[in-house]
Structure formats: C-alpha cells, structure tokens
Design an enzyme around this catalytic site. Structure first.
Site, PDB file in Angstrom:
ATOM      1  N   GLY A   1     -13.546 -69.014  20.761  1.00 41.02           N
ATOM      2  CA  GLY A   1     -13.063 -69.975  19.778  1.00 41.02           C
ATOM      3  C   GLY A   1     -13.903 -71.234  19.723  1.00 41.02           C
ATOM      4  O   GLY A   1     -13.398 -72.324  19.515  1.00 41.02           O
ATOM      5  N   CYS A   2     -15.196 -71.080  19.879  1.00 41.58           N
ATOM      6  CA  CYS A   2     -16.132 -72.197  19.978  1.00 41.58           C
ATOM      7  C   CYS A   2     -16.981 -72.248  18.707  1.00 41.58           C
ATOM      8  O   CYS A   2     -17.174 -71.230  18.045  1.00 41.58           O
ATOM      9  CB  CYS A   2     -17.021 -71.939  21.210  1.00 41.58           C
ATOM     10  SG  CYS A   2     -18.378 -73.074  21.475  1.00 41.58           S
ATOM     11  N   GLY A   3     -17.507 -73.420  18.403  1.00 42.00           N
ATOM     12  CA  GLY A   3     -18.409 -73.540  17.267  1.00 42.00           C
ATOM     13  C   GLY A   3     -19.659 -72.692  17.418  1.00 42.00           C
ATOM     14  O   GLY A   3     -20.310 -72.340  16.438  1.00 42.00           O
TER      15      GLY A   3
END
Length: 157
Positions: free
Chosen positions: A34-36
């Site tokens: 769920g990271c950029g």
C-alpha cells in the site's frame, strides 16, 4: 560474514538458508502493498523475467514499519502481488528492517552499505544488489526504479 550465512523465514514461516542462493546475483528489497512505490512490483517482475535465466533472483521482504503500508498476512501479501503484478519471484515473510526487531540479514545489509545519510532504511523499496560471491555491491534508494538499476545489474551478471 557473508549474506550466505543468514537464514530467513519464507511466507509460510519455514526457514530458508540464503546459502541456497549462492552463485546467484540477488536484489534484496523491502516492499509494501500500500505504498506509493508499490507499482515498482511491475518493474521488478520485468527485470526478474528478463534476467532470471542468467542467474538473477529477487528476494522480496514485505515490511510494515513505514506507515503501516504492508497490512495483512504473509499469504494476503503474496496473493496481492501475484494477482495485481503477476510476480513470480520469491516473497518471504513480513519483517522489520530497523530498530530492535530488525532481522539480522537487514542489519548486515545496512552495515555493508549504509548509504550517505546513515544506515537506517528510510522507506519501503530500498534495494540491495548482491553479487555472485555474496558481496553487497550497491544500495538503491526507494526512488530508484528497477529500470534505472538495470545497467548496474547487468554489470554484475
């Protein structure tokens, strides 16, 4: 110490000796779903498919230490990566990379290639390139995409 002296847990909690990877070129990456930077999974998979036949392996270590961006169980993380990015490289069990809970492998990697601003891992998708002899050759920042490090990977292959 050599990277081959470490044992880590796979996504099912089983011990895996890194000696199993002796003679391979490795890219060790702490990741998050769920990271950029999560879309880098696509580039990692392309790099893996392109160079696997030459003895290249990616060791994927999910890490929830940065903004809780790797929630879920090991199984859920692995499923997410396979469904959304068609990953085929090895995903290990979720780890910590900094602090008292950091696994010994990451303490070793940080000691070998501390980077310009100290040894702490700053965010997910920090990458370590390891040569066929188990030497940590280079550390790449999370902002370095898999495509940007390919030239250095090829030089080690």
């Amino acid at each position: 110490m050599s990277i081959y002296e470490y044992t880590v847990k796979d996504a099912k909690g089983q011990d895996v000796s890194l000696a199993d990877y002796e003679g391979k070129v490795l890219l060790v990456v702490n990741t998050a779903t769920g990271c950029g930077f999560t879309p880098q999974y696509e580039g990692l998979e392309k790099l893996y498919k392109k160079h696997q036949g030459a003895g290249f392996e990616i060791l994927d270590f999910p890490c929830n230490q940065f903004g809780h961006q790797a929630p879920g169980s090991n199984e859920e993380i692995q499923e997410f990566c396979q469904l959304n990015y068609q990953t085929t490289f090895k995903t290990f069990g979720k780890i910590e990379v900094n602090g008292d809970g950091a696994i010994s492998l990451y303490n070793f990697l940080k000691k070998e290639k501390g980077g310009l601003v100290g040894s702490a891992i700053k965010w997910n998708f920090t990458k370590f390139l390891v040569d066929r002899e188990g030497n940590v050759v280079k550390r790449f920042a999370p902002t370095t995409t898999p495509e940007q490090l390919e030239t250095e990977l090829i030089a080690v292959l």
